[in-house]
Design an enzyme around this catalytic site. Structure first.
Site, PDB file in Angstrom:
ATOM      1  N   LYS A   1      45.634  92.794  53.088  1.00 39.78           N
ATOM      2  CA  LYS A   1      45.322  93.257  51.743  1.00 39.78           C
ATOM      3  C   LYS A   1      46.531  93.980  51.149  1.00 39.78           C
ATOM      4  O   LYS A   1      47.067  94.913  51.756  1.00 39.78           O
ATOM      5  CB  LYS A   1      44.127  94.207  51.776  1.00 39.78           C
ATOM      6  CG  LYS A   1      42.843  93.566  52.260  1.00 39.78           C
ATOM      7  CD  LYS A   1      42.369  92.475  51.320  1.00 39.78           C
ATOM      8  CE  LYS A   1      41.020  91.939  51.747  1.00 39.78           C
ATOM      9  NZ  LYS A   1      40.520  90.873  50.855  1.00 39.78           N
TER      10      LYS A   1
ATOM     11  N   ASP B   1      46.611  88.913  50.349  1.00 33.45           N
ATOM     12  CA  ASP B   1      45.516  88.821  49.384  1.00 33.45           C
ATOM     13  C   ASP B   1      45.625  89.989  48.405  1.00 33.45           C
ATOM     14  O   ASP B   1      45.492  91.149  48.794  1.00 33.45           O
ATOM     15  CB  ASP B   1      44.176  88.867  50.138  1.00 33.45           C
ATOM     16  CG  ASP B   1      42.994  88.581  49.236  1.00 33.45           C
ATOM     17  OD1 ASP B   1      43.172  88.449  48.021  1.00 33.45           O
ATOM     18  OD2 ASP B   1      41.866  88.497  49.780  1.00 33.45           O
TER      19      ASP B   1
ATOM     20  N   GLU C   1      47.107  84.913  47.967  1.00 31.92           N
ATOM     21  CA  GLU C   1      45.727  84.702  47.537  1.00 31.92           C
ATOM     22  C   GLU C   1      45.379  85.617  46.362  1.00 31.92           C
ATOM     23  O   GLU C   1      45.697  86.807  46.378  1.00 31.92           O
ATOM     24  CB  GLU C   1      44.804  84.984  48.723  1.00 31.92           C
ATOM     25  CG  GLU C   1      43.352  84.613  48.506  1.00 31.92           C
ATOM     26  CD  GLU C   1      42.583  84.657  49.811  1.00 31.92           C
ATOM     27  OE1 GLU C   1      41.434  85.120  49.799  1.00 31.92           O
ATOM     28  OE2 GLU C   1      43.138  84.225  50.858  1.00 31.92           O
TER      29      GLU C   1
ATOM     30  N   GLU D   1      37.435  82.458  46.043  1.00 31.58           N
ATOM     31  CA  GLU D   1      36.271  83.228  46.480  1.00 31.58           C
ATOM     32  C   GLU D   1      35.435  83.742  45.315  1.00 31.58           C
ATOM     33  O   GLU D   1      34.246  84.034  45.482  1.00 31.58           O
ATOM     34  CB  GLU D   1      36.695  84.407  47.351  1.00 31.58           C
ATOM     35  CG  GLU D   1      37.446  85.497  46.615  1.00 31.58           C
ATOM     36  CD  GLU D   1      37.764  86.688  47.503  1.00 31.58           C
ATOM     37  OE1 GLU D   1      36.945  87.610  47.571  1.00 31.58           O
ATOM     38  OE2 GLU D   1      38.835  86.680  48.138  1.00 31.58           O
TER      39      GLU D   1
ATOM     40  N   ASP E   1      33.754  79.475  49.030  1.00 35.45           N
ATOM     41  CA  ASP E   1      32.958  80.245  49.982  1.00 35.45           C
ATOM     42  C   ASP E   1      31.612  79.548  50.106  1.00 35.45           C
ATOM     43  O   ASP E   1      30.927  79.331  49.101  1.00 35.45           O
ATOM     44  CB  ASP E   1      32.782  81.687  49.497  1.00 35.45           C
ATOM     45  CG  ASP E   1      32.163  82.574  50.558  1.00 35.45           C
ATOM     46  OD1 ASP E   1      31.016  82.298  50.962  1.00 35.45           O
ATOM     47  OD2 ASP E   1      32.811  83.545  50.987  1.00 35.45           O
TER      48      ASP E   1
ATOM     49  N   HIS F   1      36.939  80.237  52.116  1.00 36.36           N
ATOM     50  CA  HIS F   1      36.920  81.694  52.173  1.00 36.36           C
ATOM     51  C   HIS F   1      35.748  82.093  53.066  1.00 36.36           C
ATOM     52  O   HIS F   1      34.649  81.557  52.943  1.00 36.36           O
ATOM     53  CB  HIS F   1      36.731  82.276  50.771  1.00 36.36           C
ATOM     54  CG  HIS F   1      36.510  83.752  50.754  1.00 36.36           C
ATOM     55  ND1 HIS F   1      35.237  84.314  50.745  1.00 36.36           N
ATOM     56  CD2 HIS F   1      37.374  84.780  50.747  1.00 36.36           C
ATOM     57  CE1 HIS F   1      35.345  85.629  50.727  1.00 36.36           C
ATOM     58  NE2 HIS F   1      36.633  85.945  50.734  1.00 36.36           N
TER      59      HIS F   1
ATOM     60  N   GLU G   1      39.583  81.687  58.238  1.00 35.17           N
ATOM     61  CA  GLU G   1      39.498  83.136  58.063  1.00 35.17           C
ATOM     62  C   GLU G   1      38.435  83.750  58.975  1.00 35.17           C
ATOM     63  O   GLU G   1      37.296  83.275  59.025  1.00 35.17           O
ATOM     64  CB  GLU G   1      39.178  83.464  56.605  1.00 35.17           C
ATOM     65  CG  GLU G   1      39.114  84.953  56.327  1.00 35.17           C
ATOM     66  CD  GLU G   1      39.022  85.265  54.852  1.00 35.17           C
ATOM     67  OE1 GLU G   1      39.310  86.416  54.480  1.00 35.17           O
ATOM     68  OE2 GLU G   1      38.672  84.357  54.056  1.00 35.17           O
TER      69      GLU G   1
END
Length: 377
Positions: A166, A194, A220, A246, A269, A296, A330
């Site tokens: 992140k 991300d 991402e 996502e 997702d 995702h 993931e």
């Protein structure tokens, strides 16, 4: 074989005080999802999961989808998207109903797989896939200001050979976090970042340029998901692949991403994008523009199982055996008992591989006692 019952079960787990975590746009203090339990007249039970607000999404299942599904043959599952857009057209494309549809769709596929004694990925056209390469989704922004090196060390100790971090709180902070991860993972590891849509276009460009020395596999959500123009301009500008998905819902959102070449990778997702039926449609659409597909996955145990079945069904086009391309999957490393406790045999991502369930349907057994523990309706 007819569906006789469709039940939506909202679930939630509250994190301990002081343990909120998340990303550059905010933290969360809970994990939640909605399970759908569908049953046929012969007693076959299928399970699906939505990654969405639990009570609201459960109400959408009960009020809109259950009356539509009860009485149909599970093999009619691939008509549900069109029926939803026809019969509930004014709300069909929104996140709540699309997420609810995702759970119902997956539950029906689980029933179909069990009825023919095959794992779902085989029914979706998958070959002999038996495993994927998990990447640790980790280095979250935390309320307790965790040392960013700690979760990467944990991932390395667990045998992960790839990770996603992140970032998105400023270019220099981005660089420090990525440098920390690259040093601990090594030069050969796949490393993704991300932003969770926290930058405007020029901020994102500056960040990507600063991270160029660290050999990122993809970036991402560098800009907000609704900024299609920004995504396309960034994709055209930078060399590293751009991914998103996502926060997109169904064929119309994804169709625009793919048709406009707004990104290099789409990430449906399975608990939001319309389930297995719609994600299968999106994957085929993506191949027409040579856009890659990686799901995702931030789900509970049922959602992880659905994503694995989907991943195992995806074609390798345009690659062949002469250009090996490990399928990166993931695997969230944050606290989530809805992932670990809701199925009787939790997934084990350690050691650098993650097995695709080979038993019929989704290939997992739901622990209904655990479901009741986390039920919030």
């Amino acid at each position: 074989m007819r569906v006789t019952e469709v039940d939506a079960i909202p679930l939630a787990h509250e994190l301990d005080e002081g343990r909120s975590f998340g990303h550059a746009r905010g933290l969360t203090s809970r994990r939640s999802c909605v399970l759908v339990r569908a049953e046929t007249a012969d007693g076959t039970v299928g399970w699906g999961e939505a990654l969405a607000t639990p009570r609201t999404t459960a109400a959408a299942v009960d009020e809109v989808l259950a009356p539509m599904v009860e009485g149909i043959d599970p093999y009619e599952v691939e008509t549900l998207v069109e029926r939803t857009h026809a019969e509930a057209y004014n709300v069909a494309g929104g996140p709540v109903l699309q997420s609810a549809l995702s759970a119902v769709d997956v539950a029906l596929w689980d029933i179909i797989g069990k009825s023919v004694d095959e794992p779902v990925y085989r029914l979706l056209g998958g070959g002999d896939a038996d495993h994927v390469v998990p990447y640790a989704s980790t280095m979250y922004i935390t309320e307790w200001e965790e040392d960013p090196a700690d979760p990467i060390r944990d991932a390395v100790d667990e045998g992960f050979t790839a990770a996603k971090l992140k970032i998105g709180r400023g270019v220099e902070d981005d660089r420090r976090r990525v440098e920390t991860a690259r040093n601990l993972l090594g030069d050969d590891a796949h490393l993704m970042v991300d932003y969770n849509g926290n930058y405007r276009l020029k901020q994102a460009i500056r960040s990507v340029e600063a991270l160029e020395p660290y050999d990122l596999t993809w970036i991402e959500e560098p800009v907000p998901p609704e900024d299609y123009t920004g995504l396309r301009k960034l994709t055209d500008r930078v060399d590293v692949p751009v991914a998103t998905g996502e926060s997109h819902f169904g064929r119309f959102d994804y169709g625009r991403l793919i048709r406009d070449h707004a990104v290099d990778i789409v990430q449906p997702d399975l608990g939001r994008a319309g389930g297995l039926s719609e994600s299968r449609f999106l994957a085929k659409l993506a191949t027409t523009e040579n856009v890659a597909v990686y799901p995702h996955v931030w789900n509970g145990g049922v959602g992880v199982a659905a994503a694995l079945q989907f991943a195992a069904s995806l074609p390798s086009y345009p690659h062949n055996d002469n250009l090996p391309d490990p399928f990166l999957f993931e695997f969230d490393r944050s606290e989530n008992p809805l992932r670990e406790e809701l199925i009787t045999e939790p997934f084990d991502p350690s050691g650098g591989t993650l097995d695709v369930p080979q038993r019929p349907g989704l290939g997992v057994e739901v622990d209904e006692a655990a479901v009741e523990r986390y039920r919030v309706d």
